[in-house]
Design a protein around this motif. Sequence first.
Motif, PDB file in Angstrom:
ATOM      1  N   SER A 144     -43.559  -5.106 -21.750  1.00 26.49           N
ATOM      2  CA  SER A 144     -44.427  -4.385 -22.571  1.00 26.49           C
ATOM      3  C   SER A 144     -46.016  -4.531 -21.729  1.00 26.49           C
ATOM      4  O   SER A 144     -46.813  -3.848 -22.173  1.00 26.49           O
ATOM      5  CB  SER A 144     -44.886  -5.113 -23.937  1.00 26.49           C
ATOM      6  OG  SER A 144     -45.415  -6.144 -23.898  1.00 26.49           O
ATOM      7  N   ASP A 193     -36.145   3.376 -21.999  1.00 24.35           N
ATOM      8  CA  ASP A 193     -36.748   2.974 -23.315  1.00 24.35           C
ATOM      9  C   ASP A 193     -35.818   1.865 -23.824  1.00 24.35           C
ATOM     10  O   ASP A 193     -34.552   1.888 -23.582  1.00 24.35           O
ATOM     11  CB  ASP A 193     -36.582   4.132 -24.482  1.00 24.35           C
ATOM     12  CG  ASP A 193     -37.489   5.106 -24.128  1.00 24.35           C
ATOM     13  OD1 ASP A 193     -38.581   4.856 -23.740  1.00 24.35           O
ATOM     14  OD2 ASP A 193     -37.146   6.442 -24.317  1.00 24.35           O
ATOM     15  N   SER A 202     -34.912   0.497 -27.080  1.00 29.11           N
ATOM     16  CA  SER A 202     -34.960   0.971 -28.575  1.00 29.11           C
ATOM     17  C   SER A 202     -33.720   0.189 -29.333  1.00 29.11           C
ATOM     18  O   SER A 202     -33.433   0.646 -30.444  1.00 29.11           O
ATOM     19  CB  SER A 202     -34.854   2.493 -28.743  1.00 29.11           C
ATOM     20  OG  SER A 202     -33.711   2.805 -28.324  1.00 29.11           O
ATOM     21  N   ASP A 262     -36.006  -4.398 -32.516  1.00 31.06           N
ATOM     22  CA  ASP A 262     -37.225  -4.613 -32.354  1.00 31.06           C
ATOM     23  C   ASP A 262     -37.389  -6.060 -32.241  1.00 31.06           C
ATOM     24  O   ASP A 262     -38.541  -6.730 -32.476  1.00 31.06           O
ATOM     25  CB  ASP A 262     -37.898  -4.201 -33.829  1.00 31.06           C
ATOM     26  CG  ASP A 262     -37.159  -4.920 -34.774  1.00 31.06           C
ATOM     27  OD1 ASP A 262     -36.128  -5.667 -34.834  1.00 31.06           O
ATOM     28  OD2 ASP A 262     -37.478  -4.323 -36.107  1.00 31.06           O
ATOM     29  N   ASP A 266     -40.314  -6.744 -30.274  1.00 27.75           N
ATOM     30  CA  ASP A 266     -41.869  -6.229 -30.381  1.00 27.75           C
ATOM     31  C   ASP A 266     -43.139  -6.997 -30.690  1.00 27.75           C
ATOM     32  O   ASP A 266     -43.941  -6.781 -30.224  1.00 27.75           O
ATOM     33  CB  ASP A 266     -41.535  -4.980 -31.357  1.00 27.75           C
ATOM     34  CG  ASP A 266     -40.550  -3.891 -30.876  1.00 27.75           C
ATOM     35  OD1 ASP A 266     -40.179  -4.136 -29.870  1.00 27.75           O
ATOM     36  OD2 ASP A 266     -40.432  -2.888 -31.788  1.00 27.75           O
ATOM     37  N   GLY A 300     -45.803  -5.136 -28.566  1.00 27.07           N
ATOM     38  CA  GLY A 300     -45.326  -3.390 -28.719  1.00 27.07           C
ATOM     39  C   GLY A 300     -43.868  -3.366 -28.126  1.00 27.07           C
ATOM     40  O   GLY A 300     -43.441  -4.434 -27.762  1.00 27.07           O
ATOM     41  N   ARG A 301     -43.578  -2.030 -28.191  1.00 30.81           N
ATOM     42  CA  ARG A 301     -42.169  -1.903 -27.747  1.00 30.81           C
ATOM     43  C   ARG A 301     -42.150  -2.094 -26.111  1.00 30.81           C
ATOM     44  O   ARG A 301     -42.688  -1.391 -25.425  1.00 30.81           O
ATOM     45  CB  ARG A 301     -41.802  -0.288 -28.150  1.00 30.81           C
ATOM     46  CG  ARG A 301     -40.400   0.131 -27.876  1.00 30.81           C
ATOM     47  CD  ARG A 301     -39.112  -0.507 -28.558  1.00 30.81           C
ATOM     48  NE  ARG A 301     -39.365  -0.438 -29.852  1.00 30.81           N
ATOM     49  CZ  ARG A 301     -38.420  -0.275 -30.891  1.00 30.81           C
ATOM     50  NH1 ARG A 301     -37.160  -0.502 -30.371  1.00 30.81           N
ATOM     51  NH2 ARG A 301     -38.755  -0.455 -32.076  1.00 30.81           N
TER      52      ARG A 301
END
Length: 181
Positions: free
Chosen positions: A19, A46, A48, A51, A54, A59-60
Amino acid sequence: MAVAREYDRCALVMGVLSSYEQQHETLIALLESHFGPVEVQSPVLDFSYTDYYDEEMGGRPVRYLLLFKDLVDPSKLADFKILTNELEKGFAFENGNRRINLDPGILSLSSFILATCKDRSHRIPLHDGIYAETTLIYQNKDFQRLPWTYADYSSEEVKAILRDFRDKYRASLKSISKTDK
């Protein structure tokens, strides 16, 4: 009676979950100082699939893979993980949470094996609390997931990257065998 022989050298692949995108070049330079030059950096993907990271990472995160030029002794995988655990600390938040997660792995013609600190029934203890996990096997001209393979590593995007890395590794092996003659 079976006779033990020296291991074939493998390609070192580093899975990076981060991140902290503004530090990617710094991270790669640091990894190169320990593992030699990076031959290929994958596109940034990405992340995804979960989570899970996170909150810890603020954050992602994104995922990318690095293929190192120098082939390695696969029996050193635990040492690579111990070192990368230390390197992660240098990029951590003040509270100790990671901004970067490094997954060292060894790529052979038949498999992709990652190092981990988490014990599970299918993982093999190496040393100093580090385990090896066969994450993907190469069979029927492609990488095949196993029941425990994380979703990101079994995605078509990552498998395509690993196929490319495997092709480069195969070429390295051929180059080595030509120079040995």
